[in-house]
Design an enzyme around this catalytic site. Structure first.
Site, mmCIF file in Angstrom:
data_model
loop_
_atom_site.group_PDB
_atom_site.id
_atom_site.type_symbol
_atom_site.label_atom_id
_atom_site.label_comp_id
_atom_site.label_asym_id
_atom_site.label_seq_id
_atom_site.Cartn_x
_atom_site.Cartn_y
_atom_site.Cartn_z
ATOM 1 N N SER A 144 0.813 -1.214 0.000
ATOM 2 C CA SER A 144 0.000 0.000 0.000
ATOM 3 C C SER A 144 0.850 1.270 0.000
ATOM 4 O O SER A 144 0.330 2.351 -0.231
ATOM 5 C CB SER A 144 -0.956 0.004 1.185
ATOM 6 O OG SER A 144 -0.236 0.132 2.382
ATOM 7 N N LYS B 220 0.582 3.478 7.008
ATOM 8 C CA LYS B 220 0.115 4.494 6.056
ATOM 9 C C LYS B 220 0.794 5.825 6.358
ATOM 10 O O LYS B 220 1.517 5.967 7.349
ATOM 11 C CB LYS B 220 -1.407 4.670 6.197
ATOM 12 C CG LYS B 220 -2.251 3.473 5.769
ATOM 13 C CD LYS B 220 -2.404 3.398 4.269
ATOM 14 C CE LYS B 220 -3.087 2.157 3.738
ATOM 15 N NZ LYS B 220 -2.962 0.898 4.359
#
Lengths: 219, 438
Positions: A141, A178
């Site tokens: 990600s 993230k």
């Protein structure tokens, strides 16, 4: 191989050439590296170069002829030379501390001063040693931020996240890595891969640590 | 009514802090596997017994030393993990490092316990002793993600009482004027250093609580008890006598090496090999500290936890297994019973002396001893470079007949099986690894 690095400073121009040439050789030859180290250790300990029979002992060689061949090789690389009686004279045999001490009188070597302000890779990558953990990346990600599956990230638990930091966080019970973004009063966790959507924590956000660096070892 | 001296001291002549990690091994596991938080976790899978249990597991009635099949009955959803001593040691070192940021006087009492002398640090931190202790506790929790229980008081014995008072994650300060309130509820056998026998003896004099003990006069203690108990008496009264020792331990009174194997075995060759490996390990440690042993104790532990042992006295101290194997075999034959099932073997080396002042007798073969010295220094050097037991005695070979522990493959800690590029079975990066899937 610390002593080799220092040599560049103490060598004159023409020796530098020999040294560079030698470096190619030596870098590819572990065996020679070990042997050079043995001789230079001997030199550092006893303050003189070893005799042929002593080299034999150091290298565990019985035959003086093999010693002779090795010495010839080392002589070609400019590490040492022989005097008229065949005894060895060190040229670049000296290690770290010795080199600094045997510079011609009157001109202090800049090396010592220069090396005070260097840091190791460890110091560069790790700020707070006691709060630093490793983590192996499994997902993609953060692909576009340059973090790929299999990478090793260094996580610092003592840091508080600021806007733009990459964080390891638990969002509503799920763990994720993230980019931490503050928008006014709310916090959004951004991916760096179009396949994934930004995450806005509904109930709970717990930051377990801030990513301080990423390591990818190829070889 | 006899006169009762009030146990009140208004100042802090010394401020000693005791830090005790809560369920340390399993807390480390929960820190690196955050998904295990709040779940009953047990470490010690590879040994077949509970080495440590998380608070969630303790609530379900699980205790240290319990066997795993009992655990499964009590708490079928318990998560069993093999012990990962490498990670626990890394956490331990970091915990002590964090403490040293606050005071240089840190005594590493055990892997998960420490004493810190914070006397005089109030001015430096602009805060009270309680606040300093709270900051140490919070820093450990933030950086390591484990909780510790903390006690602060005037002496080591009192600070230990304080840290035990409220677990987990407790912070108790026993100031001089509050000592008596904590001691009045504490049974005397719960005091550090007072065992079952002493407390039974004290009960004959009507001493049941720590306060009753502390309030006895010095004459009584001196008359009926020995010096250690006088020291405990002083400490309970808030007079510090035990110093905080900052040097790491480097002299040993004895060295012991024990190894458990599952399933238990009755195979003579295998058990002797285990013992032989114990001996090699104990001697390696002795040589590392330049020590030699005068006495060797062998013991075998049966499945029912019964120990049988024998003590061998040597006519000259040594740390070379080669000199000891004949004696080991003789001793082993005396204690080994072919009908028993054994689960562990052990060796204790005692009567330790520095190896540089050994008196050889007239009949010792000094040439042989010098040779042995040379052999073992080479063996130790090789072990340093290539790993322990690179060269070992053939009599230890049969340990490989059976895996040390049943189903050994699944029972090695996660860290040893998930290596980064460049790491190997023997050398890994000096840092704990978080096991989070991201």
């Amino acid at each position: 191989m610390q002593f080799l690095i220092i040599l560049t400073i103490s060598l004159t121009g023409e020796r530098l050439f020999a040294y560079n040439h030698f470096m190619v050789n030596i870098a590819n030859n572990k065996k020679i590296q070990v042997r050079v180290k043995l001789i230079s250790d001997f030199y550092r300990k006893s303050g003189r170069m070893p005799s042929f029979s002593e080299i034999g002992q150091l290298f565990r060689l019985k035959s003086k002829n093999s010693v002779f061949k090795i010495v010839n090789k080392l002589e070609k690389t400019g590490l040492l030379k022989r005097d008229h009686k065949g005894r060895l004279i060190p040229l670049s045999m000296k290690q770290h501390t010795k080199v600094l001490g045997t510079i011609e009188a009157g001109f202090p070597s800049p090396a010592e001063e220069e090396l005070i302000d260097t840091i190791s890779l460890d110091d560069l990558l790790i700020q707070n040693k006691d709060a630093t953990f490793l983590l192996k990346v499994t997902g993609d990600s953060l692909k576009d931020a340059g973090i790929l599956p299999g990478d090793m990230v260094i996580v610092d638990k003592s840091l508080n996240p600021v806007n733009g930091d990459i964080v390891i966080a638990q969002v509503d019970g799920e763990w994720t890595m993230k980019i931490f973004k503050k928008r006014g009063n709310s916090i959004i966790l951004m991916p760096a891969n179009p396949k994934y959507k930004p995450i806005q924590p509904k109930n709970e956000l717990k930051v377990a640590g801030v990513v301080a660096s990423v390591i990818r070892k190829y070889k | 009514m006899s006169y009762q001296p009030p146990l009140t001291i208004d100042q802090w002549p010394r401020a000693i802090m005791h830090v005790d990690a809560d369920a340390f091994f399993t807390s480390c596991e929960q820190a690196i596997h955050p998904e295990l938080k709040g779940k009953p976790v047990i470490a010690g899978k590879e040994r077949g017994i509970v080495a440590a249990a998380s608070y969630e597991a303790k609530k379900r009635g699980i205790e240290r030393g319990m066997r795993l099949f009992e655990v499964k009955k009590l708490c079928p959803d318990a998560i069993l993990l093999p012990s990962d001593y490498e990670t626990y040691s890394l956490f331990s070192v970091r915990m002590f490092d964090i403490m040293r940021r606050f005071s240089p006087q840190v005594e590493e009492y055990s892997i998960d316990e420490a004493f810190i002398d914070i006397t005089g640090m109030r001015r430096y931190f602009h805060s009270s002793y309680g606040e300093i202790a709270g900051r140490i506790q919070k820093t450990i929790e933030k950086e390591l993600d484990i909780t510790v229980s903390v006690g602060v008081s005037l002496s080591k014995v009192l600070s230990k009482i304080a840290s035990k008072h409220r677990k987990p994650n407790g912070l108790i300060i026993i100031a001089g004027r509050e000592i008596h309130t904590y001691l009045s509820e504490l049974p005397v056998e719960k005091v550090w250093g007072i065992g079952a026998n002493t407390s039974a003896f004290l009960k004959k004099f009507g001493i049941y609580t720590a306060l009753e003990y502390a309030r006895k006069d010095e004459g009584f203690i001196k008359r009926y008890l020995s010096k250690p108990y006088l020291e405990i008496w002083h400490e309970l009264n808030g007079r510090s006598v035990y110093p905080v020792i900052t040097e790491p331990k480097d002299d040993y009174k004895s060295i012991s090496k024990t190894k458990t194997f599952t399933p238990p075995s009755s195979d003579e060759g295998f058990i002797f090999a285990q013992l032989s490996k114990n001996l090699e390990n104990a001697c390696i440690k002795a040589r590392r500290y330049n020590l030699c042993a005068n006495k060797v104790i062998i013991f075998l532990r049966t499945q029912e936890y019964k120990d049988t042992g024998i003590e061998i006295r040597l006519n000259r101290p040594t740390a070379y297994p080669l000199e000891l194997f004949d004696l080991l075999r003789d001793g082993f034959k005396k204690v080994y019973n072919s009908r028993a099932l054994y689960r562990a073997t052990g060796i204790v080396l005692s009567g330790l002396k520095l190896d540089n002042n050994i008196q050889y007798s007239l009949f010792d073969d000094t040439v042989k001893i010098v040779k042995m010295n040379r052999i073992y220094s080479v063996i130790d050097e090789l072990s340093d470079r290539f790993g322990k037991h690179t060269i070992h005695h053939a009599s230890s070979l049969p340990v490989k007949i059976q895996a040390q522990h049943e189903g050994e493959r699944g029972d090695t800690p996660y860290r040893k099986n998930s290596l980064f590029k460049g790491e190997n079975k023997r050398q890994r990066i000096h840092m704990p690894v978080l096991n989070i899937k991201v």
